[in-house]
Enzyme design. Structure first.
Site: not given
Length: 907
Positions: A742, A530, A608, A570, A153, A417
């Site tokens: 996001r 989520e 997390r 989320d 990320h 994913r």
């Protein structure tokens, strides 16, 4: 620039932190010398003047204008230099604090009076004192599993080149950690640190281009193939030592307890840059890295195991295998020096290295799998043990064995994913049914069962719109025989909302021929829940899946084990922190009970992030606070962004973090909290507080007209969206609202402006209503005695302590007229939250019970505040100029990196 002998404030560090203070002073002085040399003495004086002005604002109540006016309208080159200067001081403080954690660990080990709290020995002692016999610990070990999963990320803004220079500074500090160096040695280390820090100053913090997936792989691979590769056997040795210390003996050889996963190259959700090609490239890259490590370690072992046949015996099986390999790899055999001919272990290990090299090159004689390599190493271990070699190489061989058991030929399990809508679109094309995604889920589920069973084949198997999705499953099918079953982790379905979403994966895998020898899909299908609503519906979804004959047959093939991923990010963006934590708690309770009823073992995978708003915080506390029975010897969680570097950048700290996580899992599994009669009432209270908090949060973020425009004006989100620090887009689709954004940039933006809103918005309202409805003492008791709620309150308190509404107000004024509409309410909720937490904890200041963290924040603030105020000025100038991609933007990016380093939090 260090805070020693600070005339403006009294920094009261305990005696145990004296060497930390000294390290900060040394590094601070060094940074000051570098600034004077690389820029000018006048520039260093200006930096010092800004710092003093910032301290006076914090400590003496001086107006914020005393700082902000010095920063307005600065030339861009001067502004950027100031940001980089303050960021250099953050780097110095951060490194000194990390090394001090190592020092504290050594102090515990040296004194020997009591083990370090939270470590393995401390956890085992606590279990022994609570009556847990060693037999119970031994029974848990075969299913005990700790598995950090590294993701790419876009929150880690540090180049690998700069990470390596940081590592050099750390090495120098560690070498003199107890001040044992001579003056000459210390001077040499100062010059090594000066070189590293000066080179860092001359290196741009961000690359000129946005990182590719391959760049992200290189970054994460550093921690896997370097730090954790070295730490893994040490962890098992520490565990064995702790067992002997506490229970008198270790119950045989420990099974592999650690595993590692990665999303880099496999996370397709919203990232068009990831697909079948990156999956194949990542698997190949990981294999090449770990085989290279084995080859180098075999060469070192060959040097160590120099025993000659005239002095020791050797197992006949090893001699036979060596002769076989000499025949298979004649080139390697001939290259062995004649004077080494009487060294059987060196000869054999050299031939093993040749076979590993053949494996890396897919040449004849390659190992079929890691199991064959392990068998060869076991021959060495057994031969040494049988011929008095336990202390003549046995230890080093066992370390390599440990590594091969954990890393295999794959290094880390690559998770995959994808968002459920992408599967639905592919199936619509295969079925030649454009309306398929919109059909009720029971209707979709029945059609999918027919596909899985093969009773009703897809009419359009070569549909172009399904090719990209099917290519992924075909790549998996080809990879499993080559890399092994452990090379592929979970297949995660984001935005999972029904049983049909899991069945879709089975149908697509079958369509692509991704099947094992038994005709089963060789994947752990993991729904990801989520949003708060999705978490609330998770039990119904799992109940449908467990009752579905097709899916239940798949579970039987997977050992009746269901992986469920829980989305912290989320859900918090959707409903605020309290509602998110409460929904996650409830979901774990419900799914644990449901799985037990169905005879399925549930394995929770915790998604997390780094910040508290995204599930960050202390892993050990979160594990102990989890619902009873939900841990069950298993912890799998994502590690993201700057958290990876903070937790795994230094080997000693990586070991400490793995110890803490494992110790918490041991305690939560073997001695979960006793049933608490008050918990039924607490759950009612928590539900009410969460509902009130969520209503307030959504009332502002999703329902208040004009909030999105205010958010975009009062935060640097427009800068963050352009950062070149990740391959993944910052938004899902092209919509402009909060829903499409996001969670990472959402949280990042609110941490940059020093508000921290994502962690506390709604908390004050929820607590106030809870106190009004249930009474102050009842809420205070719950915050004191219920680990779940105590952890939540402590986490919010920490974010409040890091926030600064005075600084945030400057950002808010960038929104023009909207400032007056939004800021007063936000400020009121901040104060309401602060007052409620102080009241229920019975304290007079935030972090009253955490002196070290309070002082750490206090030390950093005078360096962060000027950067924040400078960012406000640059934002106004950049936006007025039309947001050009020029030197002004580059200066803004530098402020983003600097503030992130100062508050130690991005997304």
């Amino acid at each position: 620039m260090a805070d020693e002998n600070e005339p403006l404030r009294d920094i009261d560090l305990p005696p145990t932190d004296a060497l930390l203070r000294d390290d900060v002073k040394r590094l601070g002085a060094l940074v000051g010398e570098i600034l004077a040399e690389q820029v000018s003495p006048a520039f260093l004086a200006e930096v010092e003047a800004l710092r003093v002005a910032s301290i006076r604002r914090r400590e003496a109540g001086a107006p914020i204008e005393a700082v902000s006016t010095r920063l307005q309208g600065l030339p861009l080159d001067q502004a950027e230099l100031l940001v980089r200067a303050f960021a250099s001081y953050f780097q110095a403080v951060n490194l000194a604090e990390r090394v001090h954690r190592i020092r504290r660990r050594r102090d515990y080990q040296r004194l020997g009076e009591a083990p370090q709290p939270g470590g393995l020995e401390d956890s085992l002692r606590a279990l022994r004192d609570e009556g847990v016999p060693v037999q119970d610990v031994a029974a848990l070990l075969p299913r005990l599993r700790i598995e950090p999963v590294f993701t790419a990320h876009p929150t880690e803004a540090v180049r690998r080149a700069l990470l390596e220079k940081e590592s050099e500074v750390v090495r120098c500090l560690v070498e003199d950690i107890d001040r044992g160096l001579t003056p000459q040695e210390r001077r040499a280390d100062v010059e090594r640190m000066r070189l590293a820090l000066t080179a860092s100053w001359q290196t741009d913090e961000t690359p000129p281009e946005k990182p590719t997936v391959a760049d992200e792989f290189e970054h994460v691979a550093y921690y896997l193939s370097d730090v954790l590769y070295r730490v893994l056997p040490v962890f098992h040795e520490v565990f064995e030592d702790a067992l002997r210390s506490v229970y008198g003996s270790a119950p045989g050889e420990l099974p592999p307890l650690l595993g590692f996963g990665s999303w880099v190259g496999g996370d397709m959700d919203g990232n068009p840059n990831v697909g079948a090609d990156t999956i194949a490239a990542t698997l190949a890259g990981q294999r090449a890295l770990v085989l290279g490590n084995y080859r180098r370690e075999l060469a070192k072992l060959a040097d160590v195991l120099s025993q000659t046949e005239g002095r020791v015996g050797i197992a006949p099986a090893l001699r036979t295998r060596a002769d076989d390999y000499a025949h298979r790899f004649p080139g390697a055999a001939e290259a062995i020096k004649a004077r080494h001919a009487d060294m059987p272990y060196r000869r054999f290990l050299t031939l093993l290295a040749a076979r590993i090299e053949a494996t890396a090159e897919d040449a004849p004689g390659a190992y079929a799998d890691a199991g064959e390599f392990l068998a060869d190493l076991r021959l060495v271990e057994t031969s040494l043990a049988s011929h008095r070699g336990e202390h003549a190489g046995g230890f080093a061989v066992r370390r390599l064995l440990r590594r091969v058991q954990a890393f295999g030929f794959h290094l880390a399990a690559l998770d995959l994913r994808q968002e459920s809508s992408q599967h639905d679109a592919a199936l619509a094309a295969l079925l030649d049914d454009p309306d398929f995604p919109a059909r009720p889920w029971p209707e979709r589920a029945q059609r999918l069962r027919d596909l899985v069973a093969g009773t009703d084949p897809a009419p359009n198997p070569d549909a172009a719109d399904a090719a990209r999705v099917l290519a992924v499953f075909r790549t998996i099918a080809g990879a499993l025989p080559r890399y092994g079953a452990r090379a592929i982790g979970a297949y995660i379905i984001s935005m999972s909302r029904s049983a049909a979403d899991a069945l879709a994966v089975l149908a697509l895998a079958r369509q692509a021929g991704c099947l094992d020898a038994n005709g089963a899909v060789p994947l752990d299908v993991a729904p990801l829940f989520e949003t708060v609503d999705d978490l609330d519906s998770a039990a119904a979804t799992l109940r449908s899946l467990f009752a579905d004959p097709v899916y239940r047959e798949h579970l039987r093939e997977r050992g009746d084990r269901q992986v469920v991923m829980l989305g912290y990010s989320d859900s918090a963006k959707d409903g605020g922190l309290v509602a998110s934590r409460w929904a996650l708690q409830q979901t774990q309770v419900q799914l644990t009970a449901l799985a037990a009823e169905a005879g399925v073992r549930i394995a929770f995978f915790h998604g997390r992030g780094g910040s508290l708003s995204r599930g960050g915080g202390k892993t050990g506390r979160a594990v102990v606070a989890a619902p009873r029975g939900s841990v069950d010897g298993y912890l799998r969680l994502t590690e993201q962004g700057e958290v990876i570097h903070r937790k795994y950048g230094i080997r000693a700290l990586a070991l400490r973090n793995l110890e803490q996580a494992t110790g918490a899992v041991l305690r939560a599994t073997l001695r979960p909290r006793k049933p608490e009669p008050r918990e039924a009432v607490w759950r009612e209270m928590a539900a009410a507080i969460a509902a009130a908090a969520r209503a307030h949060y959504r009332g502002l973020v999703y329902e208040r007209e004009g909030f999105v425009d205010y958010f975009r004006a009062a935060t640097p989100i427009d800068v963050i969206e352009r950062l070149r620090i990740g391959s993944r887009p910052s938004k899902r689709g092209n919509a402009g609202g909060v829903s499409s954004l996001r969670a990472i940039p959402w949280v990042f933006a609110w941490s940059q402006n020093r508000c921290g809103l994502t962690a506390w918005l709604g908390v004050g309202t929820g607590l106030a209503q809870g106190i009004e409805r249930f009474g102050h003492d009842a809420v205070a008791e719950m915050a004191r005695d219920w680990p779940f709620f105590a952890t939540l309150v402590d986490d919010v308190e920490m974010v409040l302590a890091k926030s600064d509404l005075g600084i945030f107000e400057r950002y808010s004024r960038l929104a023009g007229d909207a400032h007056a509409h939004f800021f007063p309410g936000i400020a009121a909720e901040f104060e309401r939250t602060r007052a409620a937490i102080l009241s229920i904890k019975g304290t007079s200041q935030l972090l009253e019970g955490d002196f070290r963290l309070r002082q750490s924040i206090r030390l950093r603030n005078p360096y962060v505040d000027p950067l924040s105020l400078l960012q406000v000025d640059l934002l106004a100038r950049w936006r007025a100029a039309g947001r050009p991609e020029d030197a002004l933007f580059h200066a803004l990016v530098t402020t983003v990196n600097g503030i992130a380093a100062g508050v130690q939090n991005t997304g």
